[in-house]
Design a protein around this motif. Sequence first.
Motif, PDB file in Angstrom:
ATOM      1  N   SER A  56       0.822  -1.211   0.000  1.00 22.17           N
ATOM      2  CA  SER A  56       0.000   0.000   0.000  1.00 22.17           C
ATOM      3  C   SER A  56       0.855   1.260   0.000  1.00 22.17           C
ATOM      4  O   SER A  56       0.359   2.343  -0.323  1.00 22.17           O
ATOM      5  N   PHE A  57       2.133   1.135   0.339  1.00 25.01           N
ATOM      6  CA  PHE A  57       3.067   2.270   0.297  1.00 25.01           C
ATOM      7  C   PHE A  57       3.930   2.238  -0.959  1.00 25.01           C
ATOM      8  O   PHE A  57       4.924   2.966  -1.047  1.00 25.01           O
ATOM      9  N   HIS A  58       3.568   1.410  -1.920  1.00 20.85           N
ATOM     10  CA  HIS A  58       4.356   1.271  -3.139  1.00 20.85           C
ATOM     11  C   HIS A  58       3.446   1.350  -4.366  1.00 20.85           C
ATOM     12  O   HIS A  58       2.234   1.127  -4.273  1.00 20.85           O
ATOM     13  N   LYS A  59       4.064   1.675  -5.469  1.00 20.83           N
ATOM     14  CA  LYS A  59       3.401   1.545  -6.759  1.00 20.83           C
ATOM     15  C   LYS A  59       3.927   0.255  -7.388  1.00 20.83           C
ATOM     16  O   LYS A  59       5.119   0.129  -7.670  1.00 20.83           O
ATOM     17  N   VAL A  74       6.359   4.925  -2.628  1.00 20.18           N
ATOM     18  CA  VAL A  74       5.719   6.225  -2.836  1.00 20.18           C
ATOM     19  C   VAL A  74       5.218   6.822  -1.523  1.00 20.18           C
ATOM     20  O   VAL A  74       4.572   7.881  -1.532  1.00 20.18           O
ATOM     21  N   GLY A  75       5.479   6.165  -0.404  1.00 17.33           N
ATOM     22  CA  GLY A  75       5.079   6.696   0.895  1.00 17.33           C
ATOM     23  C   GLY A  75       3.564   6.743   1.057  1.00 17.33           C
ATOM     24  O   GLY A  75       2.858   5.767   0.786  1.00 17.33           O
ATOM     25  N   TYR A 274      -2.389   0.937  -4.891  1.00 18.82           N
ATOM     26  CA  TYR A 274      -3.486   1.843  -4.552  1.00 18.82           C
ATOM     27  C   TYR A 274      -4.698   1.070  -4.045  1.00 18.82           C
ATOM     28  O   TYR A 274      -5.379   1.511  -3.102  1.00 18.82           O
ATOM     29  N   ALA A 275      -4.993  -0.084  -4.654  1.00 13.27           N
ATOM     30  CA  ALA A 275      -6.114  -0.905  -4.195  1.00 13.27           C
ATOM     31  C   ALA A 275      -5.895  -1.371  -2.754  1.00 13.27           C
ATOM     32  O   ALA A 275      -6.838  -1.401  -1.954  1.00 13.27           O
TER      33      ALA A 275
END
Length: 308
Positions: A56-59, A74-75, A274-275
């Motif tokens: 959830s903290f990454h792309k 991506v924090g 993002y999901a």
Amino acid sequence: MSRMNMGTLMTKEDHARHRRMQSLKDALRGYLFLLPWMIGIVMFVAYPLIYSFFISFHKVGVKIDGSGLKYDFVGMTNYKHAFVVDNVFPIEMFLFMREVILVVPITVIFALLISIMLNQKFKGRMLYRAVFFLPVIFASGQVLLELFNQGQGSLPLVERYNLTDVIYDVLPLTAAGTVVDLLGKFVIILWFSGVQIILFLAAFQTISKTIYEAAQIDGATPWESFWKITFPAISPFIILNLIYTLVEQSSNPFNPIISHILENTTDANTGYGYASALGWIYFAFIMLPILALVFIARRQSKKTEATR
């Protein structure tokens, strides 16, 4: 030498060591029975949860050579994106929480009323109990979706007496929309009350009949007996049913938030990262009322213990 004589010859340290060994054996025996469940929890629940929180903290994307997934940190960007950029998720979350405020109490109240009737003595009581519990067995997600798509979830009197226009004339626009949507799924919502009915029936069995007999001798009416005896005794089960209904509503097949999360998993612009962030935000919103109910239950339990 008898066992009793051996016990008398054992020192205090030997007794303490023997108790510790026995406790250890009992604990190991218990953990042995729990081992299959613990393995399943670690493999199928704990690991996916930790992994989803991590991504959830990454792309998340695919490596150029196609050898696997790549993770670009991506924090808090994914979490900010849910409220700043995404123009669907905040609205769906607001509408869902507003619907939960109506659906959860209605489901629990309906289950309480039905369980009170099913707790009475009459012929065919077990058959009626089975009828109210059957939807829990047969109503899978796909079955409910099919019934809803065929228009079987709404009450017939809504269309017959044109209640939709009446509701929009009487209530404000936002509240009227929620009530109309609730009536459109009213039958299916009541299908979700089977487990709650069983829990309330179990709660009634914990109340001794002698208490009602004593209250009747003192001249208490059935109404007074309910509010002075029945309701305080089943109040922990009311909180339990509220929590169960809230969890059930948050995972039912009509939930648009879950659909939105699934859509973002296959979106090239958002993806799994993002999901996952949306899933954890949704989880936090669901846990807030659950923790509040648990807090109320603990306070109520402490008050009950203090009065004893």
